[in-house]
Design an enzyme around this catalytic site. Structure first.
Site, PDB file in Angstrom:
ATOM      1  CD  GLU A   1      -0.237  38.272  -5.577  1.00 51.62           C
ATOM      2  OE1 GLU A   1      -0.404  37.076  -5.835  1.00 51.62           O
ATOM      3  OE2 GLU A   1      -0.660  38.821  -4.542  1.00 51.62           O
TER       4      GLU A   1
ATOM      5  CG  ASP B   1      -3.501  37.988  -7.911  1.00 47.10           C
ATOM      6  OD1 ASP B   1      -3.692  36.796  -8.200  1.00 47.10           O
ATOM      7  OD2 ASP B   1      -4.108  38.577  -7.002  1.00 47.10           O
TER       8      ASP B   1
ATOM      9  CE  LYS C   1       1.645  35.258  -2.940  1.00 46.76           C
ATOM     10  NZ  LYS C   1       0.675  34.143  -2.904  1.00 46.76           N
TER      11      LYS C   1
ATOM     12  NE  ARG D   1      -3.061   0.789  -0.754  1.00 47.60           N
ATOM     13  CZ  ARG D   1      -3.297   0.935  -2.044  1.00 47.60           C
ATOM     14  NH1 ARG D   1      -2.875   2.015  -2.690  1.00 47.60           N
ATOM     15  NH2 ARG D   1      -3.931   0.008  -2.725  1.00 47.60           N
TER      16      ARG D   1
ATOM     17  CE  LYS E   1      -2.362  28.098  -3.617  1.00 49.88           C
ATOM     18  NZ  LYS E   1      -3.372  28.678  -4.541  1.00 49.88           N
TER      19      LYS E   1
END
Length: 283
Positions: free
Chosen positions: A195, A216, A166, A99, A134
């Site tokens: 950004e 952005d 940012k 697994r 992420k």
């Protein structure tokens, strides 16, 4: 392994095995000690294969004598129903590692496959696909390796190897220019990206002398205008909710990079199956 530290692979695998086995595999203990087994792994869907080193390590850390014979190479594109590898060794090791080994292979192959889909979608443009931070907790190096296997490139590894200013950083510093000045003073050798959300901020970032600008939530026509205005003075990156349906149009505006969190965040594991058969004899 494209820059992956073998110690990192071993660390990932030891953690996974400890999580799964705990004090011991009580089901595997039902099998005769020393009984030999063989297995094959097949994929039930098309994929870019990634994670072979993690897969192998799951077995070898339980039994160094387990053999894994790969029929495909890392990074190969495979078809549904294709056999990926044969595994042979002590039955207890095979069932105990199964697994964890499949979890690594199916997850990293998913990231590589998703990345390859985006890379193919923008083929012929000058734009490159980047990942983000992420990632699945504890698997960042592995997933960023998978992005490279799929033909993408890595953004910063973490908060230590590049600066990305940012809105909150800029507000705390008082202005975009002040934030850039302080960042340059504290970390002069590190890549500095800002950004921006408006053309005013874009122009201020250019004047401040940043290394890269992240656009952005700019509309397509605004991206075209930004590319023309910057005129190659610094690389431009697009970020924020980029899906496969829009990525080609964004790339055709002429931006340098598109960063996509979905490469590592929205992965859907590749469907793999491992069939184990006990055989006569011991190992």
């Amino acid at each position: 392994m494209h820059g992956v530290n073998p110690l990192s692979i071993e660390r990932d695998v030891r953690r996974a095995l400890q999580e799964d086995l705990g004090s011991g595999d009580v089901t595997a203990n039902l099998l005769p000690e020393g009984r030999a087994a063989r297995a094959r792994v097949i994929t039930r869907q098309p994929a870019i294969i990634c994670g072979q080193a993690w897969f192998d390590a799951c077995f070898h850390l339980l039994d160094a004598d387990v053999s894994v014979e790969w029929l495909v190479a890392e990074g190969d594109r495979v078809s549904a129903g294709q056999t990926l590898c044969h595994v042979a060794g002590r039955a207890r090791a095979l069932v105990s590692a199964e697994r964890s080994a499949l979890n690594f292979l199916q997850t990293l192959s998913a990231t590589a496959t998703t990345t390859a889909t985006y890379v193919e979608a923008i083929r012929g443009t000058r734009t490159r696909i980047l990942d983000t931070r992420k990632t699945l907790p504890g698997l960042r190096e592995a997933q960023k390796y998978a992005v490279r296997t799929g033909g993408g490139e890595n953004h910063r590894m973490g908060l230590h190897d590049a600066i990305l200013l940012k809105e909150n950083h800029i507000l705390a510093a008082g202005s975009l220019t002040s934030a850039v000045t302080l960042a340059r003073k504290l970390h002069p050798a590190i890549l500095l990206e800002v950004e921006v959300e408006t053309f005013g901020e874009l122009r201020e970032a250019l004047s401040a002398g940043v290394d890269r600008i992240m656009l952005d939530e700019f509309e397509l026509e605004e991206l075209v205008q930004a590319v023309a205005e910057v005129d190659g003075r610094v690389p431009l990156e697009v970020s924020g909710g980029v899906g496969i349906e829009r990525v080609r149009a964004i790339a055709e505006t002429g931006v340098d990079y598109i960063s996509i969190g979905a490469l590592t965040k929205h992965v859907q594991a590749i469907d793999l199956s491992m069939r184990i058969v006990l055989i006569d004899g011991t190992r």
